[in-house]
Design an enzyme around this catalytic site. Structure first.
Site, mmCIF file in Angstrom:
data_model
loop_
_atom_site.group_PDB
_atom_site.id
_atom_site.type_symbol
_atom_site.label_atom_id
_atom_site.label_comp_id
_atom_site.label_asym_id
_atom_site.label_seq_id
_atom_site.Cartn_x
_atom_site.Cartn_y
_atom_site.Cartn_z
ATOM 1 N N TYR A 1 8.363 -5.439 14.857
ATOM 2 C CA TYR A 1 8.190 -5.160 13.434
ATOM 3 C C TYR A 1 9.027 -3.948 13.031
ATOM 4 C CZ TYR A 1 3.812 -7.951 13.650
ATOM 5 O OH TYR A 1 2.877 -8.926 13.816
ATOM 6 N N ARG B 1 0.801 -1.229 0.000
ATOM 7 C CA ARG B 1 0.000 0.000 0.000
ATOM 8 C C ARG B 1 0.836 1.283 0.000
ATOM 9 N NH1 ARG B 1 -4.301 0.268 4.263
ATOM 10 N NH2 ARG B 1 -3.097 -1.192 5.516
HETATM 11 C C1 UD1 Z 1 0.032 -9.083 12.418
HETATM 12 C C2 UD1 Z 1 -0.465 -10.051 13.478
HETATM 13 C C3 UD1 Z 1 -1.744 -9.479 14.132
HETATM 14 C C4 UD1 Z 1 -1.453 -8.121 14.706
HETATM 15 C C5 UD1 Z 1 -0.875 -7.202 13.632
HETATM 16 C C6 UD1 Z 1 -0.408 -5.908 14.258
HETATM 17 C C7 UD1 Z 1 0.155 -12.311 12.770
HETATM 18 C C8 UD1 Z 1 -0.310 -13.557 12.132
HETATM 19 N N1 UD1 Z 1 -0.744 -11.347 12.872
HETATM 20 O O1 UD1 Z 1 -0.954 -9.047 11.420
HETATM 21 O O2 UD1 Z 1 -2.192 -10.327 15.149
HETATM 22 O O3 UD1 Z 1 -2.643 -7.563 15.237
HETATM 23 O O4 UD1 Z 1 0.266 -7.787 12.998
HETATM 24 O O5 UD1 Z 1 0.000 -5.032 13.273
HETATM 25 O O6 UD1 Z 1 1.291 -12.232 13.178
HETATM 26 N N2 UD1 Z 1 6.341 -9.938 7.869
HETATM 27 C C9 UD1 Z 1 7.474 -10.598 7.411
HETATM 28 N N3 UD1 Z 1 7.330 -11.760 6.736
HETATM 29 C C10 UD1 Z 1 6.117 -12.320 6.506
HETATM 30 C C11 UD1 Z 1 4.978 -11.649 6.963
HETATM 31 C C12 UD1 Z 1 5.119 -10.466 7.648
HETATM 32 O O7 UD1 Z 1 8.586 -10.120 7.611
HETATM 33 O O8 UD1 Z 1 6.078 -13.394 5.882
HETATM 34 C C13 UD1 Z 1 6.499 -8.680 8.592
HETATM 35 C C14 UD1 Z 1 5.865 -7.527 7.837
HETATM 36 O O9 UD1 Z 1 6.858 -6.879 7.032
HETATM 37 C C15 UD1 Z 1 5.391 -6.615 8.946
HETATM 38 C C16 UD1 Z 1 5.084 -7.571 10.084
HETATM 39 O O10 UD1 Z 1 5.780 -8.762 9.797
HETATM 40 O O11 UD1 Z 1 6.383 -5.736 9.404
HETATM 41 C C17 UD1 Z 1 3.596 -7.844 10.223
HETATM 42 O O12 UD1 Z 1 3.119 -8.414 9.046
HETATM 43 P P1 UD1 Z 1 1.681 -8.075 8.495
HETATM 44 O O13 UD1 Z 1 1.438 -8.849 7.276
HETATM 45 O O14 UD1 Z 1 1.483 -6.613 8.443
HETATM 46 O O15 UD1 Z 1 0.767 -8.694 9.673
HETATM 47 P P2 UD1 Z 1 -0.748 -8.430 9.950
HETATM 48 O O16 UD1 Z 1 -1.549 -9.249 9.027
HETATM 49 O O17 UD1 Z 1 -0.996 -6.979 9.996
#
Ligand code: UD1
Ligand code: CA
Length: 448
Positions: free
Chosen positions: A103, A15
């Site tokens: 994060y 986004r």
């Molecule tokens: C995640 C949490 C959710 C929480 C929210 C808060 C999980 C399953 N869910 O959801 O409970 O309320 O954050 O913002 O953890 N990332 C990676 N590799 C991946 C996936 C994500 O490095 O394969 C990193 C992303 O860059 C990001 C963070 O992890 O910085 C969170 O990932 P995102 O996909 O935004 O998680 P949410 O679905 O928002």
């Protein structure tokens, strides 16, 4: 208690609509990931692992610069937060202690909050917050003080969606326990992802303890869009301005002073309006920065006065009582105590001894198109206006360069250097010249 940090930074940040990985977008003149790293560093962790994926090359470069001791691991495919942590675990081999996962796109977490998380005695501790609008956050399902599980919005029932206590994403867990629980994660859920959040239910199933530490929602603010980034910048600046004021800094118009993540300003510093700080600026007590200055990577000592309209670039090191005036640029240069450089000057790659005066229009010609060279000027020297110092060159203590000189050879201490054409005056010649030109103009008019 030994601490290790895992910073998740592999996501694309779709986004943001950008070629730049999300965590490299700037907040307070520093990449977003620098904020999470700085908060985490306050805990003095033994290891710091950053998980990169989208734009991994750029992220790796940035992390190496920001935090040379941090290690970057690659997550080729973004299969979920649990999968991301799994990629970091091999790098933690042999580590015993508590792991904190945070994060890279969540810049406002305070070190105090991470400390509370690290100090929690539970096997797994999750940072939660009361959400004003819980939206699509994961929900914390608790029984009394015990956290039973985290349910992702996509997978939640109506009753679970009604919970307002949400998961920030920050989690603390014993390293060995985390490794075991993460190894057991599956992806049988609405998103088909390996959820890190599932370690809570897995821990409880083993009879381990899980609890919640809470923080204000503002700390958990994540950045997903340019609009959110701009709002975060406003929040960040408001906080920095308030902190500066509490620390005894006067700002004529605080809303026009822009701080970087690591700006350090001592007591009784006075900042005029419209000042921009890049990263790496430290200003000692009692210095004054006048209006419209841009400062980056520099150090300003007590009693120095800068600006208006001055630019200090990386490596500008100003001793006490230095004066840098309008339209002066200083880069990678050391200015000794009491040096005065008042107007229209470029000082690059220079060492200038105490008490020396640099006249208006002086330029250190430091670049030959391939190499940079240093200019060395001694103490109590006087550089006449419009001196070109063709580096490498040395001007001795107490020496003087005549205005308009091009200095290509070293000037011995105490010497006067003249490096300009000798002046010639022709009596009456200007008058004659003007008479001839005016006559020419008059005859042209007649002809027209
Ligand atoms: C995640 C949490 C959710 C929480 C929210 C808060 C999980 C399953 N869910 O959801 O409970 O309320 O954050 O913002 O953890 N990332 C990676 N590799 C991946 C996936 C994500 O490095 O394969 C990193 C992303 O860059 C990001 C963070 O992890 O910085 C969170 O990932 P995102 O996909 O935004 O998680 P949410 O679905 O928002
Ligand atoms: Ca998110």
């Amino acid at each position: 208690m030994a601490i290790a940090l895992i910073v998740l930074a592999a996501g694309q940040g779709t986004r943001m609509n950008s070629d730049l990985p999300k965590v490299l977008h700037r907040l307070g003149a520093a990449p977003l990931v620098a904020h999470a790293l700085a908060a985490g560093r306050a805990l003095e962790p033994e290891r710091v692992i950053v998980v990169a994926g989208h734009g991994a090359e750029a992220v790796t470069k940035a992390v190496a610069r920001l935090d040379p001791e941090a290690e970057v691991v690659l997550q080729d495919q973004q299969l979920g937060t649990g999968h991301a942590v799994a990629q970091a675990l091999p790098a933690l081999a042999g580590f015993e202690g508590r792991v904190i996962v945070l994060y890279g796109d969540t810049p406002f977490i305070r070190p105090e909050t991470l400390e509370a998380l690290a100090a929690s005695p539970a096997d797994v501790t999750v940072l939660g917050f009361e959400a004003a609008d819980p939206g699509r956050y994961g929900r914390l399902v608790a029984q009394g003080a015990t956290l039973e599980r985290i349910v992702e919005f996509k997978d939640a029932s109506e009753a679970e969606r009604a919970i307002t206590l949400c998961n920030s994403g920050v989690l603390a867990c014993d390293a060995a326990v985390l490794a075991r629980l993460v190894a057991g994660l599956g992806n049988d859920n609405a998103a088909g992802e390996y959820y890190l959040t599932d370690v809570v239910a897995a821990a409880r199933a083993e009879g381990l303890s899980a609890e919640i530490v809470t923080c204000p929602e503002a700390e958990t603010l994540g950045i997903n869009t340019r609009a959110e980034l701009a709002r975060a910048e406003a929040l960040f600046q408001a906080r920095m301005r308030a902190e500066a004021q509490e620390n005894g800094v006067t700002m004529t118009d605080p809303a026009t002073v822009w701080f970087a993540l690591d700006t350090y300003i001592g007591r009784d510093v006075v900042l005029g309006p419209n000042i921009v700080f890049g990263t790496g600026v430290t200003i000692e007590s009692g210095a004054t920065i006048e209006a419209f200055c841009h400062l980056e990577g520099c150090h300003i000592s007590r009693g120095a006065t800068i600006g208006p309209f001055a630019r200090l670039r990386p490596g500008a090191e100003l001793a006490e009582d230095v004066h840098v005036g309008n339209f002066v640029e200083v880069k990678n240069s050391i200015l000794g105590e009491g040096v005065k450089v008042g107007h229209l000057t470029y000082l690059g790659d220079a060492d200038i001894g105490e008490g020396t005066n640099i006249g208006a229009g002086t330029v250190t010609c430091n670049y030959d198109g391939v190499f940079k060279h240093r200019t060395t000027i001694g103490a109590n020297a006087f550089i006449g206006s419009d001196t070109m110092l063709v580096a490498p060159v040395t001007v001795g203590d107490g020496a003087l360069t005549a205005s308009g000189s091009v200095i290509t050879n070293d000037v011995p201490p105490g010497a006067l250097a003249l490096g300009r054409a000798k002046q010639v005056s022709k009596p009456g010649l200007a008058t004659k010249l003007f008479e001839r030109l005016r006559a020419q103009k008059a005859s042209l008019k007649k002809g027209a």
